[in-house]
Design a protein around this motif. Structure first.
Motif, PDB file in Angstrom:
ATOM      1  N   ASP A 235       0.806  -1.212   0.000  1.00 10.49           N
ATOM      2  CA  ASP A 235       0.000   0.000   0.000  1.00 10.49           C
ATOM      3  C   ASP A 235       0.844   1.269   0.000  1.00 10.49           C
ATOM      4  O   ASP A 235       0.308   2.376   0.125  1.00 10.49           O
ATOM      5  CB  ASP A 235      -0.963   0.009   1.186  1.00 10.49           C
ATOM      6  CG  ASP A 235      -0.251  -0.043   2.537  1.00 10.49           C
ATOM      7  OD1 ASP A 235       0.998  -0.019   2.565  1.00 10.49           O
ATOM      8  OD2 ASP A 235      -0.949  -0.132   3.572  1.00 10.49           O
ATOM      9  N   GLY A 236       2.172   1.126  -0.136  1.00 10.36           N
ATOM     10  CA  GLY A 236       3.050   2.285  -0.192  1.00 10.36           C
ATOM     11  C   GLY A 236       3.548   2.772   1.146  1.00 10.36           C
ATOM     12  O   GLY A 236       4.365   3.705   1.216  1.00 10.36           O
ATOM     13  N   VAL A 237       3.093   2.169   2.230  1.00  5.50           N
ATOM     14  CA  VAL A 237       3.534   2.564   3.570  1.00  5.50           C
ATOM     15  C   VAL A 237       4.868   1.883   3.885  1.00  5.50           C
ATOM     16  O   VAL A 237       5.040   0.685   3.660  1.00  5.50           O
ATOM     17  CB  VAL A 237       2.484   2.186   4.627  1.00  5.50           C
ATOM     18  CG1 VAL A 237       3.004   2.447   6.039  1.00  5.50           C
ATOM     19  CG2 VAL A 237       1.198   2.971   4.383  1.00  5.50           C
ATOM     20  N   PHE A 238       5.805   2.659   4.395  1.00  2.46           N
ATOM     21  CA  PHE A 238       7.096   2.134   4.830  1.00  2.46           C
ATOM     22  C   PHE A 238       7.067   1.982   6.340  1.00  2.46           C
ATOM     23  O   PHE A 238       6.666   2.903   7.061  1.00  2.46           O
ATOM     24  CB  PHE A 238       8.214   3.090   4.424  1.00  2.46           C
ATOM     25  CG  PHE A 238       9.587   2.664   4.874  1.00  2.46           C
ATOM     26  CD1 PHE A 238      10.215   1.568   4.305  1.00  2.46           C
ATOM     27  CD2 PHE A 238      10.246   3.371   5.865  1.00  2.46           C
ATOM     28  CE1 PHE A 238      11.482   1.183   4.720  1.00  2.46           C
ATOM     29  CE2 PHE A 238      11.516   2.994   6.283  1.00  2.46           C
ATOM     30  CZ  PHE A 238      12.138   1.899   5.705  1.00  2.46           C
ATOM     31  N   GLU A 239       7.469   0.809   6.830  1.00  2.00           N
ATOM     32  CA  GLU A 239       7.460   0.593   8.272  1.00  2.00           C
ATOM     33  C   GLU A 239       8.730  -0.126   8.702  1.00  2.00           C
ATOM     34  O   GLU A 239       9.293  -0.924   7.956  1.00  2.00           O
ATOM     35  CB  GLU A 239       6.227  -0.200   8.703  1.00  2.00           C
ATOM     36  CG  GLU A 239       6.116  -1.577   8.092  1.00  2.00           C
ATOM     37  CD  GLU A 239       4.837  -2.306   8.508  1.00  2.00           C
ATOM     38  OE1 GLU A 239       4.048  -1.732   9.280  1.00  2.00           O
ATOM     39  OE2 GLU A 239       4.650  -3.447   8.054  1.00  2.00           O
ATOM     40  N   THR A 240       9.167   0.171   9.914  1.00  3.71           N
ATOM     41  CA  THR A 240      10.330  -0.484  10.481  1.00  3.71           C
ATOM     42  C   THR A 240       9.989  -1.007  11.866  1.00  3.71           C
ATOM     43  O   THR A 240       9.107  -0.480  12.549  1.00  3.71           O
ATOM     44  CB  THR A 240      11.526   0.481  10.615  1.00  3.71           C
ATOM     45  OG1 THR A 240      11.278   1.401  11.688  1.00  3.71           O
ATOM     46  CG2 THR A 240      11.751   1.269   9.334  1.00  3.71           C
ATOM     47  N   ASP A 241      10.710  -2.019  12.263  1.00  3.95           N
ATOM     48  CA  ASP A 241      10.560  -2.568  13.608  1.00  3.95           C
ATOM     49  C   ASP A 241      11.893  -3.214  13.975  1.00  3.95           C
ATOM     50  O   ASP A 241      12.171  -4.346  13.603  1.00  3.95           O
ATOM     51  CB  ASP A 241       9.429  -3.589  13.661  1.00  3.95           C
ATOM     52  CG  ASP A 241       9.130  -4.070  15.078  1.00  3.95           C
ATOM     53  OD1 ASP A 241       9.840  -3.620  16.016  1.00  3.95           O
ATOM     54  OD2 ASP A 241       8.217  -4.888  15.248  1.00  3.95           O
ATOM     55  N   TYR A 242      12.754  -2.467  14.673  1.00  3.98           N
ATOM     56  CA  TYR A 242      14.069  -2.999  15.016  1.00  3.98           C
ATOM     57  C   TYR A 242      14.517  -2.443  16.364  1.00  3.98           C
ATOM     58  O   TYR A 242      13.893  -1.544  16.920  1.00  3.98           O
ATOM     59  CB  TYR A 242      15.099  -2.691  13.931  1.00  3.98           C
ATOM     60  CG  TYR A 242      15.273  -1.229  13.571  1.00  3.98           C
ATOM     61  CD1 TYR A 242      16.271  -0.464  14.155  1.00  3.98           C
ATOM     62  CD2 TYR A 242      14.457  -0.623  12.633  1.00  3.98           C
ATOM     63  CE1 TYR A 242      16.444   0.869  13.815  1.00  3.98           C
ATOM     64  CE2 TYR A 242      14.613   0.708  12.285  1.00  3.98           C
ATOM     65  CZ  TYR A 242      15.616   1.453  12.880  1.00  3.98           C
ATOM     66  OH  TYR A 242      15.774   2.775  12.537  1.00  3.98           O
ATOM     67  N   THR A 243      15.552  -3.030  16.874  1.00  4.07           N
ATOM     68  CA  THR A 243      16.092  -2.619  18.166  1.00  4.07           C
ATOM     69  C   THR A 243      17.567  -2.273  18.024  1.00  4.07           C
ATOM     70  O   THR A 243      18.256  -2.735  17.108  1.00  4.07           O
ATOM     71  CB  THR A 243      15.948  -3.733  19.214  1.00  4.07           C
ATOM     72  OG1 THR A 243      16.652  -4.901  18.769  1.00  4.07           O
ATOM     73  CG2 THR A 243      14.484  -4.090  19.440  1.00  4.07           C
TER      74      THR A 243
END
Length: 266
Positions: A235-243
């Protein structure tokens, strides 16, 4: 009066005991269709890192893949008859896995699913129990080993923490350091919004067309054990999930800092 008083008590008791047994309103019964779905042939196309069905395998919902990668096609409807048309193949399982070799580079391939099931005519009187859908999968770039041609995820992203308006720009760059082979890496600039960069440290073994994961290859001296995922969704959304790590009460904690950002590609 001695006869009427016990009778009054009996009637009084029966009235309240019956009142306790009054059935609740059956409003919920009107919503029985909320948990039932109309016949649908919708499905996911997921590029994989690792063999399908193995616990450590990673999946990315996508419309484009690297040549040479495997895709898992999964019907979303349960308890149905499934018919897949993938190239010249006709298959009949809910989930199908197929690889797409280098000779398909540049092609956009139709993937068709037909679903048949017993419809719920009470909830969906117009449902005939049949649906079909065609999605298109593009073998978009050279094999990930040809790293200089891997450009889709490269670029500048404007991101912000979840539920925050404090945005900053992050840059992702795929690089070949020296010769090909183990020198294919990913550089990330301003990964924490404080100007911190991670260069010449993140290997690219775990990468799909729309998503990559960092893992044990990062260095504590430059990237504070940066570990997690970066994903440009359909959908064009950029997401991150990191530590990343840091000191807590004098002890170094490798997952102290959480970096969950959401944004878009500039």
């Amino acid at each position: 009066m001695k006869v009427l008083f016990p009778l009054f008590i009996l009637v009084f008791g029966l009235f309240f005991s019956c009142k306790k047994k009054v059935q609740p309103d059956m409003v919920a019964a009107q919503n029985v269709c909320d948990c039932i779905e109309e016949t649908s042939a919708d499905f996911l196309m997921e590029e994989t890192v690792g063999p399908i069905g193995v616990s450590w395998t990673k999946y990315t919902n996508t419309d484009s893949i690297f040549a040479g990668k495997t895709v898992r096609f999964s019907a979303l409807s349960d308890d149905a008859d499934y018919t897949w048309y993938i190239g010249s193949e006709v298959l009949h399982t809910k989930t199908v896995g197929r690889s797409f070799p280098d000779n398909l580079l540049g092609q956009t391939l139709p993937i068709t699913l037909v679903v048949k099931k017993n419809p719920n005519s009470m909830c969906f009187p117009n449902d005939d129990g049949y649906d079909s859908i065609v999605k298109y999968l593009t073998v978009a770039q050279l094999n990930l080993y040809n790293f200089l041609d891997t450009t889709f995820l490269e670029g500048t992203y404007r991101v912000a923490p979840i539920n925050s308006m404090d945005s900053f720009d992050m840059i992702i760059d795929y690089r070949n350091y020296g010769s090909v082979g183990q020198n294919r890496k990913i550089d990330i600039y301003n990964y924490d919004g404080q100007g911190s960069n991670c260069t010449n440290r993140i290997h690219r073994e775990e990468i799909n067309f729309r998503q990559f994961w960092t893992s044990q290859s990062t260095s504590v001296t430059q990237c504070d054990y940066l570990e997690g995922t970066f994903h440009l969704r359909l959908d064009g959304v950029f997401e991150t999930d990191y530590t990343t790590g840091g000191y807590e009460n004098g002890v170094y904690n490798t997952t102290l800092n959480k970096h969950k950002y959401i944004g878009r590609k500039l």
